[in-house]
Design a protein around this motif. Structure first.
Motif, PDB file in Angstrom:
ATOM      1  N   ARG A   1       1.064  -1.288  -0.010  1.00  0.00           N
ATOM      2  CA  ARG A   1       0.077  -0.131  -0.061  1.00  0.00           C
ATOM      3  C   ARG A   1       0.797   1.199  -0.102  1.00  0.00           C
ATOM      4  O   ARG A   1       0.429   2.211  -0.600  1.00  0.00           O
ATOM      5  N   SER A   2       1.999   1.271   0.893  1.00  0.00           N
ATOM      6  CA  SER A   2       2.873   2.517   0.782  1.00  0.00           C
ATOM      7  C   SER A   2       3.377   2.595  -0.604  1.00  0.00           C
ATOM      8  O   SER A   2       3.504   3.974  -1.036  1.00  0.00           O
ATOM      9  N   ARG A   3       3.857   1.706  -1.254  1.00  0.00           N
ATOM     10  CA  ARG A   3       4.249   1.806  -2.727  1.00  0.00           C
ATOM     11  C   ARG A   3       3.091   2.497  -3.619  1.00  0.00           C
ATOM     12  O   ARG A   3       3.448   3.321  -4.464  1.00  0.00           O
ATOM     13  N   HIS A   4       2.037   1.908  -3.385  1.00  0.00           N
ATOM     14  CA  HIS A   4       0.779   2.647  -4.179  1.00  0.00           C
ATOM     15  C   HIS A   4       0.372   4.180  -3.859  1.00  0.00           C
ATOM     16  O   HIS A   4       0.418   4.950  -4.723  1.00  0.00           O
ATOM     17  N   ALA A   5       0.677   4.243  -2.382  1.00  0.00           N
ATOM     18  CA  ALA A   5       0.701   5.799  -1.967  1.00  0.00           C
ATOM     19  C   ALA A   5       1.773   6.650  -2.690  1.00  0.00           C
ATOM     20  O   ALA A   5       1.666   7.720  -3.129  1.00  0.00           O
ATOM     21  N   ALA A   6       3.024   6.210  -2.760  1.00  0.00           N
ATOM     22  CA  ALA A   6       4.270   6.683  -3.123  1.00  0.00           C
ATOM     23  C   ALA A   6       4.052   7.109  -4.705  1.00  0.00           C
ATOM     24  O   ALA A   6       4.349   8.060  -5.007  1.00  0.00           O
ATOM     25  N   MET A   7       3.371   5.994  -5.422  1.00  0.00           N
ATOM     26  CA  MET A   7       3.030   6.330  -6.881  1.00  0.00           C
ATOM     27  C   MET A   7       2.230   7.561  -7.043  1.00  0.00           C
ATOM     28  O   MET A   7       2.262   8.315  -7.819  1.00  0.00           O
ATOM     29  N   PHE A   8       1.215   7.314  -6.200  1.00  0.00           N
ATOM     30  CA  PHE A   8       0.089   8.486  -6.282  1.00  0.00           C
ATOM     31  C   PHE A   8       0.619   9.767  -5.912  1.00  0.00           C
ATOM     32  O   PHE A   8       0.360  10.870  -6.751  1.00  0.00           O
ATOM     33  N   LEU A   9       1.463   9.953  -4.971  1.00  0.00           N
ATOM     34  CA  LEU A   9       1.916  11.294  -4.411  1.00  0.00           C
ATOM     35  C   LEU A   9       2.896  11.712  -5.563  1.00  0.00           C
ATOM     36  O   LEU A   9       2.960  12.964  -5.878  1.00  0.00           O
ATOM     37  N   GLU A  10       3.867  11.002  -6.102  1.00  0.00           N
ATOM     38  CA  GLU A  10       4.640  11.353  -7.248  1.00  0.00           C
ATOM     39  C   GLU A  10       3.792  11.685  -8.690  1.00  0.00           C
ATOM     40  O   GLU A  10       4.311  12.760  -9.003  1.00  0.00           O
ATOM     41  N   ASP A  11       2.836  11.258  -8.741  1.00  0.00           N
ATOM     42  CA  ASP A  11       1.878  11.333  -9.687  1.00  0.00           C
ATOM     43  C   ASP A  11       1.317  12.776  -9.387  1.00  0.00           C
ATOM     44  O   ASP A  11       0.895  13.571 -10.300  1.00  0.00           O
ATOM     45  N   TYR A  12       1.013  13.196  -8.203  1.00  0.00           N
ATOM     46  CA  TYR A  12       0.501  14.228  -7.768  1.00  0.00           C
ATOM     47  C   TYR A  12       1.562  15.621  -7.691  1.00  0.00           C
ATOM     48  O   TYR A  12       1.124  16.679  -7.628  1.00  0.00           O
ATOM     49  N   GLY A  13       2.700  15.136  -7.873  1.00  0.00           N
ATOM     50  CA  GLY A  13       3.818  16.190  -7.909  1.00  0.00           C
ATOM     51  C   GLY A  13       4.710  16.302  -6.919  1.00  0.00           C
ATOM     52  O   GLY A  13       5.739  17.101  -6.918  1.00  0.00           O
ATOM     53  N   PHE A  14       4.549  15.307  -5.773  1.00  0.00           N
ATOM     54  CA  PHE A  14       5.576  15.245  -4.780  1.00  0.00           C
ATOM     55  C   PHE A  14       6.901  14.690  -5.296  1.00  0.00           C
ATOM     56  O   PHE A  14       6.970  14.065  -6.241  1.00  0.00           O
ATOM     57  N   LYS A  15       8.198  15.478  -4.923  1.00  0.00           N
ATOM     58  CA  LYS A  15       9.333  15.235  -5.489  1.00  0.00           C
ATOM     59  C   LYS A  15      10.332  14.014  -4.914  1.00  0.00           C
ATOM     60  O   LYS A  15      10.994  13.048  -5.363  1.00  0.00           O
ATOM     61  N   ASP A  16      10.212  14.082  -3.526  1.00  0.00           N
ATOM     62  CA  ASP A  16      11.009  13.541  -2.698  1.00  0.00           C
ATOM     63  C   ASP A  16      10.076  12.280  -1.795  1.00  0.00           C
ATOM     64  O   ASP A  16       9.955  12.649  -0.665  1.00  0.00           O
ATOM     65  N   VAL A  17       9.960  11.149  -2.380  1.00  0.00           N
ATOM     66  CA  VAL A  17       9.037  10.098  -1.691  1.00  0.00           C
ATOM     67  C   VAL A  17       9.830   8.827  -1.708  1.00  0.00           C
ATOM     68  O   VAL A  17      10.218   8.471  -2.805  1.00  0.00           O
ATOM     69  N   PHE A  18       9.616   8.240  -0.599  1.00  0.00           N
ATOM     70  CA  PHE A  18      10.387   6.877  -0.446  1.00  0.00           C
ATOM     71  C   PHE A  18       9.455   5.974   0.033  1.00  0.00           C
ATOM     72  O   PHE A  18       8.460   6.291   0.917  1.00  0.00           O
ATOM     73  N   ASN A  19       9.285   4.707  -0.396  1.00  0.00           N
ATOM     74  CA  ASN A  19       8.556   3.646   0.060  1.00  0.00           C
ATOM     75  C   ASN A  19       9.220   2.878   1.039  1.00  0.00           C
ATOM     76  O   ASN A  19      10.614   2.592   0.786  1.00  0.00           O
ATOM     77  N   VAL A  20       8.959   2.636   2.343  1.00  0.00           N
ATOM     78  CA  VAL A  20       9.684   1.769   3.280  1.00  0.00           C
ATOM     79  C   VAL A  20       9.456   0.354   3.021  1.00  0.00           C
ATOM     80  O   VAL A  20       8.212   0.047   3.305  1.00  0.00           O
ATOM     81  N   THR A  21      10.563  -0.260   2.593  1.00  0.00           N
ATOM     82  CA  THR A  21      10.603  -1.704   2.061  1.00  0.00           C
ATOM     83  C   THR A  21      10.311  -2.525   3.497  1.00  0.00           C
ATOM     84  O   THR A  21      10.923  -2.147   4.536  1.00  0.00           O
ATOM     85  N   GLY A  22       9.351  -3.509   3.350  1.00  0.00           N
ATOM     86  CA  GLY A  22       9.173  -4.530   4.543  1.00  0.00           C
ATOM     87  C   GLY A  22       8.019  -3.923   5.311  1.00  0.00           C
ATOM     88  O   GLY A  22       7.518  -4.823   6.048  1.00  0.00           O
ATOM     89  N   GLY A  23       7.645  -2.503   5.281  1.00  0.00           N
ATOM     90  CA  GLY A  23       6.658  -2.092   6.189  1.00  0.00           C
ATOM     91  C   GLY A  23       6.937  -2.006   7.622  1.00  0.00           C
ATOM     92  O   GLY A  23       7.944  -2.491   8.261  1.00  0.00           O
ATOM     93  N   ILE A  24       5.935  -1.824   8.353  1.00  0.00           N
ATOM     94  CA  ILE A  24       6.122  -1.894   9.902  1.00  0.00           C
ATOM     95  C   ILE A  24       6.340  -3.490  10.418  1.00  0.00           C
ATOM     96  O   ILE A  24       6.893  -3.405  11.515  1.00  0.00           O
TER      97      ILE A  24
END
Length: 107
Positions: free
Chosen positions: A69-92
């Motif tokens: 889900r965090s990867r999907h959120a990161a892709m959404f935010l990048e498409d929205y124009g956010f520049k410095d976005v990281f997905n936390v691998t493995g999650g919580i």
């Protein structure tokens, strides 16, 4: 292409860099079980309507349970124009194993 950050890298960054924002996109019931102190919680399903709550000028690290889900959120935010976005691998789940072993884990 979404950038990745490991849980250990994130822990080190959070200790030294207050400019990074940790966004937790898990559901409410998951956050009730465990959460990283200082994380901003916006469930993935609510993100499109709440994106204006996030600072576009800061680095965002996005976490969920395992990293999907965090990867999907990161892709959404990048498409929205956010520049410095990281997905936390493995999650919580990996965070609890590697960084905060006393944290409650769930399936």
């Amino acid at each position: 292409m979404v950038q990745e950050i490991s849980c250990r890298e994130l822990a080190a960054k959070l200790e030294q860099d207050r400019a990074i924002v940790l966004l937790d996109v898990r559901d409410d019931w998951e956050v009730e079980i465990c959460m990283i102190n200082g994380a901003q919680h916006i469930p993935l399903s609510n993100l499109p309507g709440r994106v204006d709550e996030l600072p576009p000028e800061k680095t965002l690290a996005i976490i969920c349970h395992h990293g999907v889900r965090s990867r999907h959120a990161a892709m959404f935010l990048e498409d929205y124009g956010f520049k410095d976005v990281f997905n936390v691998t493995g999650g919580i789940d990996v965070w609890a194993l590697e960084v905060e072993p006393d944290m409650t884990r769930y399936d």
